[in-house]
Design an enzyme around this catalytic site. Structure first.
Site, short mmCIF file in Angstrom:
data_model
loop_
_atom_site.label_atom_id
_atom_site.label_comp_id
_atom_site.label_asym_id
_atom_site.label_seq_id
_atom_site.Cartn_x
_atom_site.Cartn_y
_atom_site.Cartn_z
N VAL A 104 0.50 4.26 14.51
CA VAL A 104 1.64 4.37 13.80
C VAL A 104 1.82 5.19 13.22
O VAL A 104 1.15 5.49 12.06
CB VAL A 104 2.20 2.96 13.87
CG1 VAL A 104 3.68 3.40 13.44
CG2 VAL A 104 2.41 1.70 14.47
N CYS A 105 2.74 6.16 13.21
CA CYS A 105 3.30 7.26 12.30
C CYS A 105 1.70 8.13 11.61
O CYS A 105 0.70 8.56 12.55
CB CYS A 105 3.81 6.30 10.51
SG CYS A 105 4.61 8.11 9.65
N THR A 106 1.55 8.10 10.79
CA THR A 106 0.03 8.81 10.34
C THR A 106 -0.64 7.75 9.64
O THR A 106 -2.35 8.03 9.08
CB THR A 106 0.92 9.32 8.35
OG1 THR A 106 0.58 7.46 8.13
CG2 THR A 106 1.51 10.45 8.59
N THR A 124 1.83 12.19 16.02
CA THR A 124 1.93 11.77 14.72
C THR A 124 3.48 11.74 14.54
O THR A 124 4.52 12.81 14.91
CB THR A 124 0.93 11.83 13.64
OG1 THR A 124 1.34 11.28 12.37
CG2 THR A 124 0.71 13.50 13.04
N ALA A 157 3.99 8.12 17.35
CA ALA A 157 4.99 8.81 15.96
C ALA A 157 6.25 8.26 14.68
O ALA A 157 5.40 6.99 14.32
CB ALA A 157 6.59 9.58 16.12
#
Length: 319
Positions: A104-106, A124, A157
């Protein structure tokens, strides 16, 4: 039914929503269908971690004691900027054993540092896409989608897109009805397609300061098939066409024509993704007038015809 272990990796300065969003989805599936998921959280040494917002989270166990998971979920947050080398080493050694790698995300940065994303298409948070691509040239980074599934790797993202990805995985593991039940409980959309851009047409530009121009923006979004010429929009804002065009660009950062193009393309994409309407019907509803005009817009902007786009991104109904 096979029970799937979901292991969520915790570390200091993790983004709390990256953790709790997907966990609520998997926990909802377990509540709906007991025996579906066994959820565990783990930090390097089993000690509590402090999230980037200051929340303290107590893990279930240490990573060294964690079972081999079906789904290994790595959240993002400020703690991914300078990761503990021990965490990277654990991911490198244990990540390949999981049947599904999810970020998830970074969190994608941590998986990339561990060499687990080489050769995969990933996404990302938009603000870190260039960094991920630069630092890991073997990874195929796509900055636009809210999530991507490529083989055993699934990446998403920023923050709330982790919920979208988790719902898609539950739908894949179980069925659409279960995912829909969870989505309704969480009051979120069942499924934003993974290919959906991180920014909508409305978010990609500034919102006008003055109410007449904001009203025009809303009108365009709600009536993509209407007459959206500068003259027509200027009349709605009660301005001259020349004054309207200058003011709209000054306050939104784009011209009225480009904004209309973005809204119409987004509207047509959603109809292709979410309905079985024909291309001719969609072209009219989206303001293109003819299928050929819509085809040219799709090829110019997306590099694919509407028919190709639908084949790639229209969800296949669950059976």
């Amino acid at each position: 039914m096979t029970q799937r272990t979901v292991l969520v990796v915790l570390f200091d300065e993790v983004q709390s929503l990256d953790v709790t969003g997907p966990l609520e989805v998997f926990a909802g599936a377990e509540h709906h269908t007991p025996g579906t998921y066994r959820i565990r959280t783990a930090s390097l040494d089993g000690a509590p971690v402090r999230t980037s917002s200051g929340l303290t989270v107590v893990p279930d166990l240490a990573l060294s004691d964690a079972p081999v998971p079906h789904t290994l979920l790595v959240p993002g947050g400020q703690g991914t900027r300078r990761p503990d080398p021990r965490l990277t080493a654990w991911l490198r050694a244990n990540g390949p054993r999981a049947e599904r790698l999810v970020s998830v995300c970074t969190g994608a940065i941590l998986l990339a540092e561990a060499g687990l994303l080489d050769g995969h298409r990933v996404t990302t948070h938009w603000a870190y896409s260039d960094t991920l691509a630069r630092d890991h040239p073997a990874v195929d980074v796509e900055p636009d989608p809210i999530y991507i599934r490529d083989g055993k790797v699934a990446t998403s993202a920023g923050v709330t897109s982790g919920i979208d990805l988790a719902l898609a995985l539950v739908e894949e593991d179980l069925d659409r009805d279960v995912a829909l039940t969870i989505a309704r409980h969480l009051v979120v959309f069942l499924r934003r397609p993974g290919n959906q851009a991180q920014f909508s047409a409305q978010l990609a530009v500034q919102t006008a300061r003055r109410e007449p121009l904001r009203e025009v923006q809303r009108w365009i979004s709600e009536h993509p098939g209407a007459d959206l010429t500068v003259e027509s929009l200027a009349a709605r804002a009660r301005l001259s066409p020349r004054h309207f065009a200058r003011a709209f660009q000054a306050e939104t950062g784009t011209t009225p024509g480009r904004y209309v193009d973005r809204v119409r393309l987004e509207h047509a994409r959603r109809l292709l993704e979410d309905t079985t309407d024909g291309v001719e019907e969609i072209s009219r509803a989206s303001g293109y007038g003819t299928p050929e005009a819509m085809r040219r817009a799709f090829v110019r902007t997306l590099g694919a015809s509407p028919a190709e786009y639908r084949r790639r991104f229209h969800p296949v109904p669950a059976h």
